[in-house]
Write a protein that holds these residues in place. Structure first.
Motif, PDB file in Angstrom:
ATOM      1  N   MET A   1     -12.744  76.174  69.022  1.00  0.00           N
ATOM      2  CA  MET A   1     -12.185  76.468  67.824  1.00  0.00           C
ATOM      3  C   MET A   1     -11.623  78.004  67.944  1.00  0.00           C
ATOM      4  N   ASN A   2     -12.575  78.908  68.536  1.00  0.00           N
ATOM      5  CA  ASN A   2     -12.065  80.471  68.461  1.00  0.00           C
ATOM      6  C   ASN A   2     -10.737  80.484  69.214  1.00  0.00           C
ATOM      7  N   ILE A   3     -10.574  79.762  70.501  1.00  0.00           N
ATOM      8  CA  ILE A   3      -9.340  79.815  71.118  1.00  0.00           C
ATOM      9  C   ILE A   3      -8.198  79.181  70.310  1.00  0.00           C
ATOM     10  N   VAL A   4      -8.630  78.193  69.492  1.00  0.00           N
ATOM     11  CA  VAL A   4      -7.445  77.585  68.787  1.00  0.00           C
ATOM     12  C   VAL A   4      -6.776  78.449  67.552  1.00  0.00           C
ATOM     13  N   LEU A   5      -7.786  79.125  67.066  1.00  0.00           N
ATOM     14  CA  LEU A   5      -7.545  80.243  66.081  1.00  0.00           C
ATOM     15  C   LEU A   5      -6.932  81.233  66.612  1.00  0.00           C
ATOM     16  N   ARG A   6      -7.079  81.767  67.566  1.00  0.00           N
ATOM     17  CA  ARG A   6      -6.604  83.242  68.549  1.00  0.00           C
ATOM     18  C   ARG A   6      -5.180  82.797  68.844  1.00  0.00           C
ATOM     19  N   GLU A   7      -5.116  81.667  69.460  1.00  0.00           N
ATOM     20  CA  GLU A   7      -3.763  80.970  69.742  1.00  0.00           C
ATOM     21  C   GLU A   7      -2.815  80.934  68.647  1.00  0.00           C
ATOM     22  N   LEU A   8      -3.237  80.366  67.433  1.00  0.00           N
ATOM     23  CA  LEU A   8      -2.462  80.270  66.447  1.00  0.00           C
ATOM     24  C   LEU A   8      -2.104  81.444  65.800  1.00  0.00           C
ATOM     25  N   ARG A   9      -2.961  82.529  65.944  1.00  0.00           N
ATOM     26  CA  ARG A   9      -2.695  83.847  65.300  1.00  0.00           C
ATOM     27  C   ARG A   9      -1.351  84.510  66.369  1.00  0.00           C
ATOM     28  N   SER A  10      -1.768  84.314  67.698  1.00  0.00           N
ATOM     29  CA  SER A  10      -0.734  84.821  68.535  1.00  0.00           C
ATOM     30  C   SER A  10       0.867  84.177  68.509  1.00  0.00           C
ATOM     31  N   TYR A  11       0.841  83.126  68.129  1.00  0.00           N
ATOM     32  CA  TYR A  11       2.212  82.625  68.034  1.00  0.00           C
ATOM     33  C   TYR A  11       2.590  82.462  66.508  1.00  0.00           C
ATOM     34  N   ARG A  12       2.082  83.075  65.554  1.00  0.00           N
ATOM     35  CA  ARG A  12       2.411  83.251  64.135  1.00  0.00           C
ATOM     36  C   ARG A  12       3.836  83.562  64.355  1.00  0.00           C
ATOM     37  N   LYS A  13       4.049  84.892  64.683  1.00  0.00           N
ATOM     38  CA  LYS A  13       5.183  85.424  64.496  1.00  0.00           C
ATOM     39  C   LYS A  13       6.329  84.635  65.185  1.00  0.00           C
ATOM     40  N   ALA A  14       6.312  84.101  66.185  1.00  0.00           N
ATOM     41  CA  ALA A  14       7.232  83.200  66.701  1.00  0.00           C
ATOM     42  C   ALA A  14       7.525  82.104  65.908  1.00  0.00           C
ATOM     43  N   LEU A  15       6.625  81.454  65.430  1.00  0.00           N
ATOM     44  CA  LEU A  15       6.486  80.297  64.747  1.00  0.00           C
ATOM     45  C   LEU A  15       7.294  80.569  63.034  1.00  0.00           C
ATOM     46  N   ILE A  16       7.325  81.689  62.732  1.00  0.00           N
ATOM     47  CA  ILE A  16       7.844  82.308  61.537  1.00  0.00           C
ATOM     48  C   ILE A  16       9.385  82.295  61.669  1.00  0.00           C
ATOM     49  N   ILE A  17       9.735  83.083  63.076  1.00  0.00           N
ATOM     50  CA  ILE A  17      11.039  83.234  63.324  1.00  0.00           C
ATOM     51  C   ILE A  17      11.846  81.873  63.571  1.00  0.00           C
ATOM     52  N   TRP A  18      11.303  80.946  64.600  1.00  0.00           N
ATOM     53  CA  TRP A  18      11.791  79.591  64.507  1.00  0.00           C
ATOM     54  C   TRP A  18      11.970  78.743  63.288  1.00  0.00           C
ATOM     55  N   SER A  19      11.129  79.058  62.283  1.00  0.00           N
ATOM     56  CA  SER A  19      11.229  78.221  61.134  1.00  0.00           C
ATOM     57  C   SER A  19      12.390  78.771  60.465  1.00  0.00           C
ATOM     58  N   VAL A  20      12.572  80.189  60.265  1.00  0.00           N
ATOM     59  CA  VAL A  20      13.386  80.892  59.418  1.00  0.00           C
ATOM     60  C   VAL A  20      15.063  80.486  60.038  1.00  0.00           C
ATOM     61  N   CYS A  21      14.824  80.608  61.554  1.00  0.00           N
ATOM     62  CA  CYS A  21      16.170  80.054  62.080  1.00  0.00           C
ATOM     63  C   CYS A  21      16.524  78.588  61.830  1.00  0.00           C
ATOM     64  N   ILE A  22      15.677  77.555  61.793  1.00  0.00           N
ATOM     65  CA  ILE A  22      15.781  76.241  61.373  1.00  0.00           C
ATOM     66  C   ILE A  22      16.531  76.107  60.093  1.00  0.00           C
ATOM     67  N   ILE A  23      15.878  76.877  59.202  1.00  0.00           N
ATOM     68  CA  ILE A  23      16.263  76.876  57.624  1.00  0.00           C
ATOM     69  C   ILE A  23      17.526  77.454  57.518  1.00  0.00           C
ATOM     70  N   ILE A  24      18.096  78.526  58.204  1.00  0.00           N
ATOM     71  CA  ILE A  24      19.404  79.281  58.374  1.00  0.00           C
ATOM     72  C   ILE A  24      20.207  78.054  58.789  1.00  0.00           C
ATOM     73  N   PHE A  25      20.236  77.541  59.881  1.00  0.00           N
ATOM     74  CA  PHE A  25      20.879  76.542  60.663  1.00  0.00           C
ATOM     75  C   PHE A  25      21.082  75.446  59.739  1.00  0.00           C
ATOM     76  N   THR A  26      20.102  74.919  58.946  1.00  0.00           N
ATOM     77  CA  THR A  26      20.317  73.645  57.976  1.00  0.00           C
ATOM     78  C   THR A  26      21.265  74.245  56.779  1.00  0.00           C
ATOM     79  N   ALA A  27      20.900  75.264  56.453  1.00  0.00           N
ATOM     80  CA  ALA A  27      22.033  75.896  55.199  1.00  0.00           C
ATOM     81  C   ALA A  27      23.357  75.982  55.711  1.00  0.00           C
ATOM     82  N   MET A  28      23.464  76.412  56.875  1.00  0.00           N
ATOM     83  CA  MET A  28      24.978  76.602  57.240  1.00  0.00           C
ATOM     84  C   MET A  28      25.497  75.101  57.604  1.00  0.00           C
TER      85      MET A  28
END
Length: 264
Positions: A1-28
């Motif tokens: 579980m510690n590894i899962v939480l550690r990895e989720l935190r490490s990919y948090r920024k990338a996940l937010i960026i990808w999500s924002v890009c998808i929202i912008i793409f959909t809006a356009m």
């Protein structure tokens, strides 16, 4: 579980960026749809003037882009490509990055087996692609509701998100398998991205030429007909089985190769 939480935190920024890009793409994309809808029959006449090979390549030959269902069926392929690239890049780096970042030795001295570590990484990968899938689905539903003046296609959109998740899982598992063979994050990412782009263009060429019909068994982009999926009857058993086989074989290869590979 510690590894899962550690990895989720490490990919948090990338996940937010990808999500924002998808929202912008959909809006356009739906801003463009509003333009098509306003043009009415003129938009379809404009598309009819395109060369046949171009219409076939992008699936425009039998679609009405002024209707939300026809427009979404074209848009879906871009969702599949974008989320597929995210998934395959994630799979290619989530394990091999430990060697790149010099953290593999830290993980190996922990009281966990190598299989447990890989399992934790795969769980994180699935959570990430699931979040991207949900973001894509919810964003699409919002913009479809805003722009749809006809019958509701929410049920079809949900079916589309199920198909999208299957495609994401295929590419996530392929990225993992490729990473297990190369061991280097940068090399695995390059190969994985190249493979997904080749598969995408194979699907495009299949739509142009009847002689390439066999390609539909090779590239996941050809496994599901979007219009049929929207109508609730696009889940062919053969392609579901093929998807499961690819995912299972790729995951097995990942475990097998990492069990015997020196990743330090």
């Amino acid at each position: 579980m510690n590894i899962v939480l550690r990895e989720l935190r490490s990919y948090r920024k990338a996940l937010i960026i990808w999500s924002v890009c998808i929202i912008i793409f959909t809006a356009m994309a739906f801003a463009k749809y509003a333009g098509f809808a306003a043009m009415g029959s003129e938009a379809n006449e404009l598309l009819e003037s395109l060369p046949d090979f171009m219409k076939n390549a992008f699936g425009l030959s039998s679609l009405n882009l002024t209707e939300i269902k026809g427009y979404y069926s074209v848009l879906f392929m871009y969702y599949a490509l974008i989320t597929g690239i995210h998934a395959v890049m994630l799979g290619a780096t989530i394990i091999s990055k430990e060697a790149r970042d010099k953290t593999a030795d830290f993980l190996m001295v922990k009281p966990i087996t190598r299989s447990s570590m890989i399992t934790s990484k795969i769980i994180v990968g699935f959570i990430d692609v699931l979040i991207i899938n949900i973001v894509t689905g919810l964003t699409t539903i919002v913009f479809v509701n805003i722009n749809n003046n006809g019958e509701s296609i929410i049920g079809g959109l949900i079916n589309g998100m199920v198909v999208l998740l299957i495609i994401q899982c295929i590419f996530l598992s392929l990225g993992l398998a490729i990473s297990s063979f190369t061991g280097k994050a940068k090399k695995a990412t390059t190969i994985s991205t190249g493979i997904i782009l080749i598969m995408y263009f194979l699907d495009v060429f299949r739509n142009i030429s009847d002689k390439l019909d066999f390609v539909k068994y090779i590239t996941p982009f050809s496994y599901f007909d979007t219009i049929k999926v929207l109508n609730g009857n696009g889940f062919e058993a053969l392609y579901i089985v093929l998807s499961i086989i690819i995912i299972v074989v790729s995951i097995v290869l990942t475990y097998t190769n990492y069990q015997r590979k020196d990743i330090l």
